[in-house]
Design an enzyme around this catalytic site. Sequence first.
Site, mmCIF file in Angstrom:
data_model
loop_
_atom_site.group_PDB
_atom_site.id
_atom_site.type_symbol
_atom_site.label_atom_id
_atom_site.label_comp_id
_atom_site.label_asym_id
_atom_site.label_seq_id
_atom_site.Cartn_x
_atom_site.Cartn_y
_atom_site.Cartn_z
ATOM 1 N N TYR A 56 0.819 -1.207 0.000
ATOM 2 C CA TYR A 56 0.000 0.000 0.000
ATOM 3 C C TYR A 56 0.858 1.264 0.000
ATOM 4 C CZ TYR A 56 -3.932 -3.053 0.556
ATOM 5 O OH TYR A 56 -4.856 -4.024 0.325
ATOM 6 N N TYR B 286 -12.253 -8.095 5.575
ATOM 7 C CA TYR B 286 -11.062 -8.053 4.716
ATOM 8 C C TYR B 286 -10.658 -9.491 4.399
ATOM 9 C CZ TYR B 286 -6.387 -7.373 2.904
ATOM 10 O OH TYR B 286 -5.286 -7.406 2.100
HETATM 11 N N1 PLP Z 1 -7.827 -13.123 4.872
HETATM 12 C C1 PLP Z 1 -7.652 -12.436 6.003
HETATM 13 C C2 PLP Z 1 -8.663 -12.544 7.100
HETATM 14 C C3 PLP Z 1 -6.519 -11.630 6.163
HETATM 15 O O1 PLP Z 1 -6.348 -10.930 7.305
HETATM 16 C C4 PLP Z 1 -5.581 -11.561 5.104
HETATM 17 C C5 PLP Z 1 -4.379 -10.708 5.235
HETATM 18 O O2 PLP Z 1 -4.276 -9.828 6.022
HETATM 19 C C6 PLP Z 1 -5.818 -12.302 3.945
HETATM 20 C C7 PLP Z 1 -6.946 -13.091 3.863
HETATM 21 C C8 PLP Z 1 -4.844 -12.261 2.799
HETATM 22 O O3 PLP Z 1 -3.690 -12.948 3.121
HETATM 23 P P1 PLP Z 1 -2.333 -12.681 2.315
HETATM 24 O O4 PLP Z 1 -1.890 -11.309 2.692
HETATM 25 O O5 PLP Z 1 -1.414 -13.760 2.783
HETATM 26 O O6 PLP Z 1 -2.673 -12.807 0.865
#
Ligand code: PLP
Length: 437
Positions: free
Chosen positions: A25, A157
């Site tokens: 970001y 998220y």
């Molecule tokens: N799902 C959740 C709940 C997350 O908090 C995150 C990352 O912060 C992701 C998926 C995505 O994971 P990555 O950053 O390993 O792609």
Amino acid sequence: MTLTVPPMAHDRLVALDRAHVWHPYAPMPGRTDPVVVESASGVRLHLAQPLEGVSELIDGMSSWWAAVHGYRHPVLDAAVHEQVGRMSHVMFGGITHEPAVRLATKLVEITPEPLRHVFLSDSGSVSVEVAVKMCLQYWRSLGRPEKRRLLTWRGGYHGDTFQTMAVCDPDGGMHSAWTGLLPDQVFADRPPAGFDAGVDEVYAGHLADLVERHADELAAVIVEPVVQGTGGMRFHAPGYLKVLREVADANNVLLIFDEVATGFGRTGELFAADHAGVAPDVMCLGKSLTGGYLSMAATLCTSRIADGISRGELPVLAHGPTFMGNPLASAVANASIELLMRNDWRLQVRRIEAALATGLRPAVAFPGVVDVRTLGAIGVVQLDRDVDVMAASRAAMRKGVWLRPFRDMVYTMPPFIADDQDVARIVDGVLAAVTAA
Ligand code: PLP
């Protein structure tokens, strides 16, 4: 033969980083100097050059929920070394190996009962993509291709790829810039705040109503159970997971729990789903799966889903990342899970939870603070305005602590191995960051 690479001068490293290296970001070229970490051990990051008068920082972020056992842990280091001596990687198409088989079997053993099949991938976002693909393909295989939308609640998220962005919070989320380009999903209101708040029947009715109304086009409901992380570090009552399970079943809709952040003890149960005793049809894991050593994620599903897909016109799950089942990552994940059990993670997390709850409480009285909340090894101080990230993180650094505040929050999720003194320092860092924010 070993290759010796001469160390890079600090200023040159920072200049090259700003010129060429994209950070999360962040703009390109970079506008601020990143903190250069030379090495890390235990809960500490060792800096290449002192900053704010300190040369090491206690990591209050566990490298974004991942490094639960800290850095250079002898057991995890040994697992990597041992595996490197055999093979670092081998393709997974038509080939298998003990580290991946062990890992998949272990994950089936420790996750809720009906989850039996494991797809290993390289990141949390990809694990969610795979979860979505599993659900869409399941309905296609059953002759219901119109069931292809997802329902989630606001404030979530799930990652940065396009399907995952489509189920992140559509307004407050970092992906609102893509509205219109993303698949159009169904959004419920945010779950009412508070782990202990109990189930609000009006909100439960809202969830039920929305699922029922869209049942014919819904493949699955996807949520982060109990803690909405990057979407706002909000906690909700586990009872809503039961509500979701019931309404999903009643309406022939699948249920995905994204436990990429919450998995492996962070919320005080091994998986957040365990707070409610609810099993999803599909579960995503990542981050601390490898103790933060290597990038790996997993998507688990039930036999109902696997069988359904196998009966379809396309009887395979059409997904296969190059680094699927990576042996190095699998080996360190096996060691990390074993260490978690041996270290009595529940005790570690309870100790951190108590220290964060007591230590952060005074922040309630700080000017501009609207909420202080803790759950498991997570502590959050929320302000009435966006945080000055630079000022807040520099203030934490002066206390010897690494924090990365975002939006209106200063928050911490310490490594589980943090001792009482480490947690006390982290608390000092959070309070200093809040004061400076
Ligand atoms: N799902 C959740 C709940 C997350 O908090 C995150 C990352 O912060 C992701 C998926 C995505 O994971 P990555 O950053 O390993 O792609």
